[in-house]
Design a protein around this motif. Structure first.
Motif, short mmCIF file in Angstrom:
data_model
loop_
_atom_site.label_atom_id
_atom_site.label_comp_id
_atom_site.label_asym_id
_atom_site.label_seq_id
_atom_site.Cartn_x
_atom_site.Cartn_y
_atom_site.Cartn_z
N CYS A 31 20.27 -24.27 2.99
CA CYS A 31 18.84 -24.16 2.67
C CYS A 31 18.02 -23.82 3.90
O CYS A 31 16.88 -23.37 3.78
CB CYS A 31 18.33 -25.47 2.04
SG CYS A 31 18.24 -26.87 3.18
N LEU A 32 18.57 -24.05 5.10
CA LEU A 32 17.84 -23.77 6.34
C LEU A 32 18.34 -22.50 7.04
O LEU A 32 17.85 -22.17 8.11
CB LEU A 32 17.98 -24.95 7.31
CG LEU A 32 17.38 -26.29 6.88
CD1 LEU A 32 17.55 -27.32 7.99
CD2 LEU A 32 15.92 -26.14 6.51
N THR A 33 19.29 -21.82 6.43
CA THR A 33 19.90 -20.65 7.05
C THR A 33 19.40 -19.38 6.38
O THR A 33 19.53 -19.22 5.17
CB THR A 33 21.44 -20.72 6.92
OG1 THR A 33 21.91 -21.96 7.47
CG2 THR A 33 22.10 -19.56 7.64
N LEU A 34 18.81 -18.48 7.17
CA LEU A 34 18.31 -17.22 6.61
C LEU A 34 19.48 -16.28 6.31
O LEU A 34 20.34 -16.04 7.17
CB LEU A 34 17.34 -16.55 7.58
CG LEU A 34 15.96 -17.19 7.72
CD1 LEU A 34 15.16 -16.49 8.80
CD2 LEU A 34 15.21 -17.19 6.40
N ALA A 35 19.49 -15.74 5.11
CA ALA A 35 20.58 -14.86 4.70
C ALA A 35 20.68 -13.62 5.58
O ALA A 35 21.78 -13.14 5.88
CB ALA A 35 20.40 -14.47 3.24
N VAL A 36 19.54 -13.07 6.02
CA VAL A 36 19.55 -11.82 6.78
C VAL A 36 20.18 -11.99 8.15
O VAL A 36 20.49 -10.99 8.82
CB VAL A 36 18.13 -11.25 6.93
CG1 VAL A 36 17.57 -10.83 5.59
CG2 VAL A 36 17.20 -12.25 7.62
N ARG A 37 20.41 -13.22 8.59
CA ARG A 37 21.03 -13.44 9.89
C ARG A 37 22.54 -13.53 9.80
O ARG A 37 23.21 -13.79 10.80
CB ARG A 37 20.48 -14.73 10.51
CG ARG A 37 18.97 -14.72 10.71
CD ARG A 37 18.48 -15.94 11.45
NE ARG A 37 19.02 -15.99 12.80
CZ ARG A 37 18.82 -17.00 13.65
NH1 ARG A 37 18.08 -18.03 13.27
NH2 ARG A 37 19.32 -16.97 14.85
#
Length: 214
Positions: free
Chosen positions: A120-126
């Motif tokens: 939930c705290l991890t951006l998919a684009v990264r």
């Protein structure tokens, strides 16, 4: 001969208008100015309004390619999309749960390149090129992962909401080598909350899967 006086039409005197007071002048000016401002905002330049509408409909997005449970996936997502929302809303992998959505409960835990993360705290684009493993990717066909089986053997769940995150976190804990003792397991699993209080059974399940308990 009539003795009545002749009739004479009398025109009422024209009264000069009373000069406006300071209070009346300010109130009138403010009302007119406000109406003009509201009218200007309401109408607005058509080109500007259309541009704003287009911007609202098309948030900034990026293309990302990653491997999820052994399958290569390529998607275009809003730059603000979390890994959790990518999994649940775009890839239809709903095993990872949205609990607090603030990284405090661990219900959304997945493995990224073998490391535990709160999705939930991890951006998919990264995550370009990353390998992601969710609860759906642990079993091999009909054969459960040893920790999944251990959760069943030890009755390590009740409502089941936190169970996917607990199991994935437990797999990470075992892979990291943090199963030397019950205290060590508790410490390294402390980021995963169980509202039903099955902590002792969860610890025993991790011990079983790690080979420390039959």
């Amino acid at each position: 001969m009539s003795t009545e006086p002749p009739f004479q039409a009398v025109t009422p005197p024209v009264e000069s208008p009373t000069p406006p007071t300071r209070r009346t002048f300010i109130a009138t000016t403010t009302a007119v100015g406000g109406a003009a401002a509201v009218g200007g905002l309401g109408a607005g330049p058509p080109a500007l309004a259309a541009g704003e509408a287009a911007a609202a409909e098309a948030p900034p997005g990026s293309h990302v390619s990653l491997t999820v449970n052994g399958v290569r996936r390529a998607v275009t997502v809003d730059n603000r999309t979390s890994l959790l929302d990518l999994l649940r809303e775009h890839l239809d992998l709903t095993g990872s749960k949205k609990g607090c959505n603030a990284g405090a409960c661990g219900a959304c835990t997945v493995l990224v390149d073998g490391q535990r993360v709160n999705s939930c705290l991890t951006l998919a684009v990264r995550l370009e090129g990353a390998e992601v493993t969710t609860i759906e990717g642990l079993a091999k066909g009909d054969r459960l992962h040893p920790l999944q089986q251990a959760f069943i053997d030890q009755d390590a769940f009740q409502c089941g909401f936190c169970t996917p995150g607990q199991i994935v976190s437990g797999v990470g804990c075992i892979q990291e080598g943090h199963t030397g003792s019950a205290d060590e397991i508790r410490e390294w699993m402390s980021g995963n909350l169980c509202r039903c209080g099955c902590y002792l059974k969860i610890e025993r399940a991790v011990e079983q899967a790690a080979g420390r308990k039959g």
